[in-house]
Enzyme design. Sequence first.
Site, PDB file in Angstrom:
ATOM      1  CD  GLU A 123      -2.397   1.306   2.764  1.00 38.08           C
ATOM      2  OE1 GLU A 123      -2.700   2.432   3.209  1.00 38.08           O
ATOM      3  OE2 GLU A 123      -2.585   0.256   3.394  1.00 38.08           O
ATOM      4  CG  ASP A 181       0.221   6.989  -1.126  1.00 36.80           C
ATOM      5  OD1 ASP A 181      -0.832   7.468  -1.573  1.00 36.80           O
ATOM      6  OD2 ASP A 181       1.026   7.646  -0.445  1.00 36.80           O
ATOM      7  CG  ASN A 184      -6.063   1.815   2.810  1.00 35.02           C
ATOM      8  OD1 ASN A 184      -5.934   2.937   2.327  1.00 35.02           O
ATOM      9  ND2 ASN A 184      -6.376   1.612   4.078  1.00 35.02           N
ATOM     10  CD  GLU A 196      -3.319   4.354  -1.494  1.00 36.57           C
ATOM     11  OE1 GLU A 196      -3.385   5.585  -1.660  1.00 36.57           O
ATOM     12  OE2 GLU A 196      -3.088   3.829  -0.383  1.00 36.57           O
TER      13      GLU A 196
END
Length: 343
Positions: free
Chosen positions: A63, A67, A132, A135
């Site tokens: 994650e 990101d 999440n 990501e």
Amino acid sequence: MRLKDIIDHIRLPFRKEKELFSSLYDIMGFYPRQIDYYKQALLHKSVRRRNDKGKPLNNERLEFLGDAILDAAVGDIVYRHFQGKREGFLTTTRSKLVSRETLGKVANEMGLGNLLLSASHSTSHNSYVEGNALEALVGAIYLDRGYDACLEFFERRILGRYIDMDKVAFKEVNFKSKLLEWSQKNRVRLEFRMLKQKTDENGSPIFSFMVLLEGQEGEKGSGYSKKEAQQNASKETLQRLKREPQFVDKIFAAKTERTKMEEEPAMAVPDTEQEQEFIISEVRSEKSEVREMTESQSKSLTSHPSPLTSEEEFDLSDLSIKPKEKTREDIIAEAEAAAFAES
């Protein structure tokens, strides 16, 4: 156990993995090369799995990676799509596209929540968990196929299909209006305080504002205009109001204290019975009036002395000495004195 059951038990993991490959292809548009990356991307920390070395095995690290990759890829896309737009516009648009809310909605539409392994039964309704996971999926794609695959995935599989980038970019949410509405509804005093004004390297002005709610410091915001700075400060303050109940408690405690002070009387209520000073109750004697006037003038002169200048002098022309009235004894004494003087 029958032979058929044993064969089915052996085939089950392969069947599930085949289904996972098929589902991931529907989402990404290509088949995974290293399936383990994707399995980890779909593993929520609540499952509490560990690897062979005893370390936690979940999607948090992927994650984090995803990101960062999304920021770069979406920044690349936004930069090429909006030619000539200023840095502030590009930053705001990218933030909208990669926000938790946006990614959560996209992940839900993709059906990513159905693939996510979690100990919670409400995963499919939790946009943060799904966002999440999206990501983390991007992180897995980066490790499996590289940056270009991540860029193509977002540009071809998300934009146009789930997100209208132009609508997102030019849709302006009036966060200041929302904050004003909240404060008015709850009778909370709202103030925008300008902290500073400076210029960037190109000479463009940059403003910085802070939100105050009942005197309690909210969040700060900066922008190339006062409106933009106040909007950003309002947005951050609204988010803080949602995530920090203690902040809300402080605001309402300050409001209670303020209203308590306002309700306390500043002075005693004046009497409505007024003295009727203009009514003469009895005729005063001339002597008492003269005495009161004399005393009044004396007090006036004493309390407000008028200093004399060097050009002023006392004027005695109005003063006269009246002869003392002679008594009978005075007249006899004067006659005796005159008789003795003649003898």
